[in-house]
Design a protein around this motif. Structure first.
Motif, short mmCIF file in Angstrom:
data_model
loop_
_atom_site.label_atom_id
_atom_site.label_comp_id
_atom_site.label_asym_id
_atom_site.label_seq_id
_atom_site.Cartn_x
_atom_site.Cartn_y
_atom_site.Cartn_z
N ALA A 144 29.10 69.50 24.73
CA ALA A 144 28.35 67.92 24.42
C ALA A 144 29.00 67.13 23.24
O ALA A 144 29.14 66.04 23.20
CB ALA A 144 26.86 67.94 24.46
N GLN A 145 29.13 68.01 22.33
CA GLN A 145 29.66 67.23 20.91
C GLN A 145 30.86 66.81 20.91
O GLN A 145 31.26 65.76 20.04
CB GLN A 145 29.26 68.34 19.80
N ARG A 146 31.69 67.00 22.08
CA ARG A 146 33.07 66.65 22.07
C ARG A 146 33.19 65.09 22.17
O ARG A 146 33.89 64.39 21.57
CB ARG A 146 33.73 67.10 23.16
N HIS A 147 32.10 64.58 23.10
CA HIS A 147 32.35 63.11 23.51
C HIS A 147 31.22 62.34 23.11
O HIS A 147 30.94 61.04 23.40
CB HIS A 147 32.71 62.95 25.01
N ILE A 148 29.85 63.17 22.87
CA ILE A 148 28.67 62.26 22.50
C ILE A 148 28.24 62.75 21.02
O ILE A 148 28.21 63.88 20.50
CB ILE A 148 27.44 63.20 23.38
N PRO A 149 28.10 61.55 20.21
CA PRO A 149 27.58 61.81 18.85
C PRO A 149 26.55 62.87 18.53
O PRO A 149 25.42 62.34 19.24
CB PRO A 149 27.32 60.14 18.25
N GLY A 163 26.04 65.34 20.22
CA GLY A 163 25.78 66.07 21.27
C GLY A 163 24.55 65.67 22.11
O GLY A 163 24.26 66.29 23.14
N ASN A 197 21.85 62.12 23.23
CA ASN A 197 21.79 60.59 23.41
C ASN A 197 20.66 59.91 22.78
O ASN A 197 20.40 58.65 22.81
CB ASN A 197 21.71 60.19 24.99
#
Ligand code: PLP
Length: 437
Positions: A21-26, A28, A30
């Motif tokens: 999740a941490q790849r593309h979500i700050p 990981g 919302n």
């Protein structure tokens, strides 16, 4: 000392999912509290939920006291709510034009919350408080607003403001990105301290558009108002022509059917709602006196709008939820279950010799690692954080999901029964013993 009973945390699918999740979500997530920064370790990723239980990505089942941060008052995936959504979804997802459902919802809300003559639907609690604030400013022609330390009203620029060093000093932004010029218009006072409010109004009362308050604070753990606090705010607002806004996003349909205003018998001018009103769908609402609400566009000049406002699927979920919570005895049972949980926890903490206290308002509660009754922000922030973290992880390991922060309220649903309370208390007995060790 490790937070985990058996040393290292077990490797889990949640761990892998969090990495991904941490790849593309700050961070990981919302929404920041979900990241478990308040308790350490990996957040639990959920896959499904039903009744009082949430099931994680590894298939482990937890008694859930977060309930999506309040909305799931009937329990998760209530069959009648799911059926209402399924039926409605066949007819299309959104029109951006009026539907009969919105009128039914407005009529229902105004019936359940008598201080509301008119209501506007929005898509989140933040939108509700933001719009109520703009309306109060537009209606009064004043710019300054008062909020209370430890109260959270969503991530509205004007409300992400902390107190300056004295009651009457200018507010300071509590997040980069909030202009100092805007924060200066927000005055932050101590919750449950009426004297401070009186002093502030004596100096600049005629400049204050509104007071916004959580009538039971639920974002610094759970702190009910002391007797006279809400009544005093009402009196002062009447005296100075200031709009009183109750942020009942959390307390609405939660502490009683008519919210905190019904429980405490104090009538605000405007009310912000969210959470339960959407039954788990993205919904908020704000409303109140006809005279004030008539200033909203298209009736009046204060602008407010939303592409998905009053969304039919969300209305269907919310309406069914409001219907079911209107059944006789609903809140008596919800409050009794919550009280039973808290009495059981207190007894087990006492037996283990752990200083501990609780607060309750209807179906919401607070757990504090302190021997004192907690009535303000400062007390809430000086509780024993390490004990809370140990307790949280010990409970999690034993299949009880509490809010992953010492500054959040907990929620009981109607699906929580004897078996769930007993399982929670059994887990708590072991967890308190662990702290006492
Ligand atoms: N007001 C209160 C009292 C809340 O507890 C919250 C959210 O927790 C909000 C406003 C913001 O609601 P939302 O997260 O739906 O924007």
């Amino acid at each position: 000392a490790s937070l985990f009973v058996d040393g290292d945390p077990p490797m889990s699918r949640s761990h892998d999912l969090f990495q991904a999740a941490q790849r593309h979500i700050p961070g990981g997530v919302n929404s920041p509290v979900r990241a478990f920064r308040g308790v350490g370790g990996d957040p639990v990723f959920f896959d499904s939920a039903s009744g009082a239980y949430a099931i994680d990505a590894d298939g482990k089942r937890y008694v859930d006291y977060v309930g999506s941060w309040g909305p799931m008052i009937l329990g998760h995936a209530h069959p009648q709510v799911i059926a209402a959504v399924q039926e409605r979804i066949q007819k299309g997802l959104s029109f951006g034009a009026p539907t009969e459902l919105e009128t039914t919802m407005a009529d229902r809300v105004c019936e359940l919350v008598p201080s509301m003559d008119m209501v506007r639907m929005v898509s989140s609690g933040t939108e509700a408080t933001m719009s109520a604030l703009r309306l109060a400013r537009g209606y009064t022609g004043r710019d300054k607003v008062i909020k209370f330390e430890g109260c959270y009203h969503g991530h509205v620029d004007s409300l992400l403001v902390k107190a300056g060093s004295g009651a009457l000093t200018l507010g300071e932004p509590s997040s980069p990105g909030v202009p100092a010029a805007l924060a200066e218009l927000t005055i932050t006072l101590a919750y449950n301290d009426l004297e401070q409010v009186r002093e502030t109004f004596a100096e600049i009362g005629s400049e204050i558009a509104c007071i916004i308050v959580e009538p039971v604070a639920g974002n610094m753990n759970c702190i009910p108002p002391v007797p006279g606090f809400l009544e005093g705010l009402r009196e002062i607002c009447d005296q100075y022509g200031t709009v009183l806004i109750f942020d009942e996003v959390m307390t609405g349909f939660r502490v009683s059917r008519g919210g905190a205003q019904e429980l405490f018998g104090v009538t605000p001018d405007l009310t912000a709602l969210g959470k339960v009103i959407g039954g788990g769908m993205p919904v908020g609402a704000f409303g109140g006196k006809r005279e004030i609400m008539s200033r909203i566009s298209p009736l009046g000049p204060v602008y407010q709008a939303g592409t998905l406002s009053g969304n039919p699927i969300a209305m269907a979920a919310g309406l069914k939820t409001l219907e079911l919570l209107s059944e006789p005895g609903f809140y008596d049972r919800l409050s009794a279950t919550t009280a039973q949980l808290l009495a059981g926890l207190q007894a087990r903490a006492d037996a283990a010799g752990i200083p501990f206290s609780t607060n309750q308002a209807g179906g919401m509660f607070g757990l504090f690692f302190t021997g004192e009754k907690v009535t303000n922000y400062e007390q809430a922030t000086t509780c024993n954080q390490d004990q809370f973290k140990t307790f949280f992880h010990a409970m999690l390991e034993r299949g009880v999901y509490l809010a992953p922060s010492a500054f959040e309220a907990g929620f009981v649903s109607m699906a929580h029964g004897e078996a769930e309370i007993q399982a929670t208390l059994d887990a708590a007995e072991e967890s308190f013993a662990l702290i006492a060790r």
